[in-house]
Design a protein around this motif. Structure first.
Motif, PDB file in Angstrom:
ATOM      1  N   ALA A 453     107.072  28.311 197.619  1.00 57.07           N
ATOM      2  CA  ALA A 453     106.331  29.063 196.603  1.00 57.07           C
ATOM      3  C   ALA A 453     107.308  29.589 195.544  1.00 57.07           C
ATOM      4  O   ALA A 453     107.026  29.543 194.343  1.00 57.07           O
ATOM      5  N   GLY A 454     108.468  30.052 196.007  1.00 57.26           N
ATOM      6  CA  GLY A 454     109.505  30.474 195.067  1.00 57.26           C
ATOM      7  C   GLY A 454     110.019  29.316 194.238  1.00 57.26           C
ATOM      8  O   GLY A 454     110.274  29.448 193.030  1.00 57.26           O
ATOM      9  N   ALA A 455     110.178  28.156 194.891  1.00 57.44           N
ATOM     10  CA  ALA A 455     110.645  26.967 194.160  1.00 57.44           C
ATOM     11  C   ALA A 455     109.649  26.557 193.088  1.00 57.44           C
ATOM     12  O   ALA A 455     110.035  26.144 191.985  1.00 57.44           O
ATOM     13  N   ILE A 456     108.349  26.659 193.392  1.00 49.09           N
ATOM     14  CA  ILE A 456     107.314  26.312 192.416  1.00 49.09           C
ATOM     15  C   ILE A 456     107.362  27.274 191.234  1.00 49.09           C
ATOM     16  O   ILE A 456     107.273  26.861 190.068  1.00 49.09           O
ATOM     17  N   ILE A 457     107.529  28.556 191.522  1.00 51.59           N
ATOM     18  CA  ILE A 457     107.669  29.532 190.443  1.00 51.59           C
ATOM     19  C   ILE A 457     108.904  29.207 189.604  1.00 51.59           C
ATOM     20  O   ILE A 457     108.880  29.256 188.374  1.00 51.59           O
ATOM     21  N   GLY A 458     109.996  28.842 190.301  1.00 49.32           N
ATOM     22  CA  GLY A 458     111.214  28.486 189.579  1.00 49.32           C
ATOM     23  C   GLY A 458     111.026  27.246 188.722  1.00 49.32           C
ATOM     24  O   GLY A 458     111.450  27.200 187.557  1.00 49.32           O
ATOM     25  N   ALA A 459     110.359  26.222 189.293  1.00 47.31           N
ATOM     26  CA  ALA A 459     110.189  24.962 188.573  1.00 47.31           C
ATOM     27  C   ALA A 459     109.284  25.129 187.357  1.00 47.31           C
ATOM     28  O   ALA A 459     109.613  24.683 186.256  1.00 47.31           O
ATOM     29  N   PHE A 460     108.137  25.780 187.550  1.00 41.34           N
ATOM     30  CA  PHE A 460     107.192  25.940 186.448  1.00 41.34           C
ATOM     31  C   PHE A 460     107.634  27.062 185.506  1.00 41.34           C
ATOM     32  O   PHE A 460     107.579  26.919 184.290  1.00 41.34           O
ATOM     33  N   GLY A 461     108.073  28.171 186.090  1.00 36.76           N
ATOM     34  CA  GLY A 461     108.447  29.326 185.278  1.00 36.76           C
ATOM     35  C   GLY A 461     109.670  29.063 184.423  1.00 36.76           C
ATOM     36  O   GLY A 461     109.685  29.380 183.227  1.00 36.76           O
ATOM     37  N   PHE A 462     110.719  28.492 185.027  1.00 34.77           N
ATOM     38  CA  PHE A 462     111.939  28.259 184.268  1.00 34.77           C
ATOM     39  C   PHE A 462     111.695  27.247 183.160  1.00 34.77           C
ATOM     40  O   PHE A 462     112.248  27.348 182.066  1.00 34.77           O
ATOM     41  N   LEU A 463     110.852  26.247 183.424  1.00 37.44           N
ATOM     42  CA  LEU A 463     110.559  25.222 182.421  1.00 37.44           C
ATOM     43  C   LEU A 463     110.014  25.859 181.151  1.00 37.44           C
ATOM     44  O   LEU A 463     110.455  25.557 180.041  1.00 37.44           O
ATOM     45  N   TYR A 464     109.052  26.775 181.308  1.00 37.24           N
ATOM     46  CA  TYR A 464     108.443  27.406 180.145  1.00 37.24           C
ATOM     47  C   TYR A 464     109.319  28.524 179.589  1.00 37.24           C
ATOM     48  O   TYR A 464     109.427  28.695 178.369  1.00 37.24           O
TER      49      TYR A 464
END
Length: 543
Positions: A453-464
């Motif tokens: 869940a943290g990785a998903i936040i990192g992947a989507f959040g960091f991208l934007y």
């Protein structure tokens, strides 16, 4: 008041705890480790080819960064496998406690093999069609990868002796570093071969437009090669016996557990069926019971929260290294080079970071975890990741304007070193040691899913968040984010919070699995007492 009395333990379990390092230990490390090698290769190789996908399917000559995937497509391609991994960790973690570790272990590997090949064969009549097919297969690839986390960790912890258990589990996880490195090396080789075999036509003056048709084979081959190591170890997975701890403590078949481990350890072990009944009596509380909450509630919160926080930082860094390197001009602008040249430069940069920072960090953990302990290594890792993240973020304009690429790369490499000589490794190890056998795989799966869940936040959040804010990108329709500098500061805060949550996790160095889980104790203790127990010398229990 301390008490010395303990419930009598099964001979098969005490024999496993005291066993000298033998050939079967190394066999288990290789078999389980190759699964993690495959996991890392499959999860992180996508970051090496996303720019190439953009060049092939989404080239926009008007864009200041030609060939970049649209943010929503990039988020899906990078993040969909992580979503599948989260679901797989929860499902296969639960299934590993219901059906046994071994019976589920082969399923995950077959799923990974099939979906790795299918990802490379993604099809469609439009660019969005190809990306949709790719995302579909990568979701199910992630689902199989997710099952490998709780099963590999649980199997290795239940096979190992208590003296070197941490090193054995860490060695399995360390294969993740080699998987990341292999992805970079494979991409380097393929991009070099295709660049020389299929040079761009001389009439293409604009380097950004020079994407030869054969480049489409590069990303497909890279993704399909992820099936190779999984295929090589499938036979050995099917030959591994079920762990004695599952067979005895969960399936309650003392005779089969003794027979399996007698073959493995090459010693005579008594079945002790009557003693098994005594040991397991009144120990069948469930995950949602008050007894579990009192004894392990804070432990589960600690393992899940620390894994969640470290993965926000770790996956952000890994999946978007190329964007960070481009922002400090270590990788030239896309318009100045061909598609295959860009792939080569991205893979070269990521391979260098993996070789100098990522892989050594894993093996420092392997060699030192049973000396320093899990708690100290996790605290050190979170603290140093915070320091180096701030060292990158606070003087960020210095790094982007001075041209000091080497200095930035060294500090960036240290964040990976202390992630892996730190919480990225220990968050994988500890959940496999501190929970009861009948819930061990489930709790590890929950902790790992929190990480994803943290990785998903990192992947989507960091991208934007890291979308460029310069005028050229805004004029081209990009929505500006908070910028790379502020994104790095957010990651530093996540690491600091991980440092604080580490205090909820007990130290398991030198203790048997049954001591940590409470299965060896005469009486169950509360969660607070369990934390106190973890700090006591081996052989003492607090009441």
């Amino acid at each position: 008041m301390a008490r010395q009395e303990r419930r009598a333990q099964l001979q098969v379990l005490t024999t496993l705890d005291a066993a000298k390092t033998q050939w079967y230990h190394f066999t288990a490390i290789v078999v389980a480790g190759m699964g993690f090698f495959t996991d890392a290769y499959d999860l992180f190789c996508i970051s090496l080819v996303t720019k190439l996908l953009g060049r092939i399917y989404y080239t926009d000559p008007a864009s200041p960064d030609p060939g970049t995937l649209p943010p929503n497509v990039a988020a899906a391609v990078n993040g969909v496998a992580l979503c599948g991994t989260l679901a797989g960790q929860l499902f296969f973690g639960w299934l590993g406690d219901k059906l046994g570790r071994k019976s589920v272990y082969g399923m995950t590997l077959l799923l990974m093999v099939i979906c790795s090949v299918a990802s490379g064969l993604s099809f469609g009549s439009t660019p969005n069609g190809v990306m949709a097919t790719l995302c579909f297969f990568r979701f199910w690839l992630g689902f199989g990868i997710g099952g490998d986390y709780p099963l590999s960790a649980t199997i290795m912890s239940e096979y190992a002796n208590k003296k070197t258990r941490g090193a054995f589990i860490a060695a399995v996880f360390a294969m993740q570093g080699f998987g990341i490195l292999a992805g970079g090396i494979v991409t380097l080789i393929l991009s070099t071969v295709f660049r020389k075999a299929f040079p761009a036509p001389a009439y293409l003056v604009d380097a950004a437009a020079s994407t030869v048709p054969q480049a489409d084979y590069v990303w497909r081959i890279i993704l399909m090669l992820g099936a190779a190591p999984a295929i090589l170890t499938y036979y050995w997975r099917t030959k591994m016996p079920e762990t004695a701890r599952y067979t005895a403590l969960v399936a309650k078949n003392a005779k089969q557990a003794a027979a399996d481990m007698s073959k493995v350890l090459q010693v005579e072990i008594d079945a002790e069926s009557e003693k098994l009944d005594e040991i397991t009596r009144n120990k069948d509380y469930g995950l949602f019971s008050s007894r579990f909450a009192k004894r392990h509630g804070f432990h589960l919160l600690g393992t899940a929260a620390t894994w969640f926080l470290v993965d926000i930082a770790y996956y952000s860094q890994n999946l978007f290294q190329k964007d960070i390197f481009a922002s400090i001009h270590w990788i030239p602008k896309a318009r100045t080079m061909s598609a295959l040249e860009e792939v080569f430069r991205i893979s070269r940069a990521q391979t260098l970071i993996a070789l100098c920072g990522t892989v050594p960090g894993y093996w420092f953990t392997v060699f030192l975890i049973d000396i320093l302990g899990r708690f100290a290594i996790q605290l050190l890792g979170f603290a140093m990741m915070t320091v180096f993240m701030l060292g990158l973020a606070v003087p960020y304009h210095h790094w982007t304007t001075s041209g000091n690429h080497i200095g930035f790369a060294v500090m960036y490499g240290f964040t990976f070193f202390f992630a892996n000589f730190g919480p990225n490794a220990t968050t994988f190890i500890v959940p496999a040691e501190i929970f009861p056998a009948r819930l061990r795989s489930t709790c590890h799966g929950i902790s790992a899913a929190a990480g994803k869940a943290g990785a998903i936040i990192g992947a989507f959040g960091f991208l934007y968040a890291a979308q460029p804010k310069d005028k050229a990108h805004v004029d081209a329709g990009y929505k500006p984010g908070i910028g790379v500098q502020n994104a790095l500061i957010v990651l530093a805060v996540c690491n600091f919070l991980g440092f604080l949550f580490t205090f909820l996790v007990p130290e398991s160095k030198g203790k048997s699995l049954e001591e940590m889980s409470g299965e060896a104790n005469e009486e169950e203790t509360t969660g607070t007492s369990a934390n106190a127990n973890a700090m006591q010398p081996s052989g003492l229990e607090m009441v």
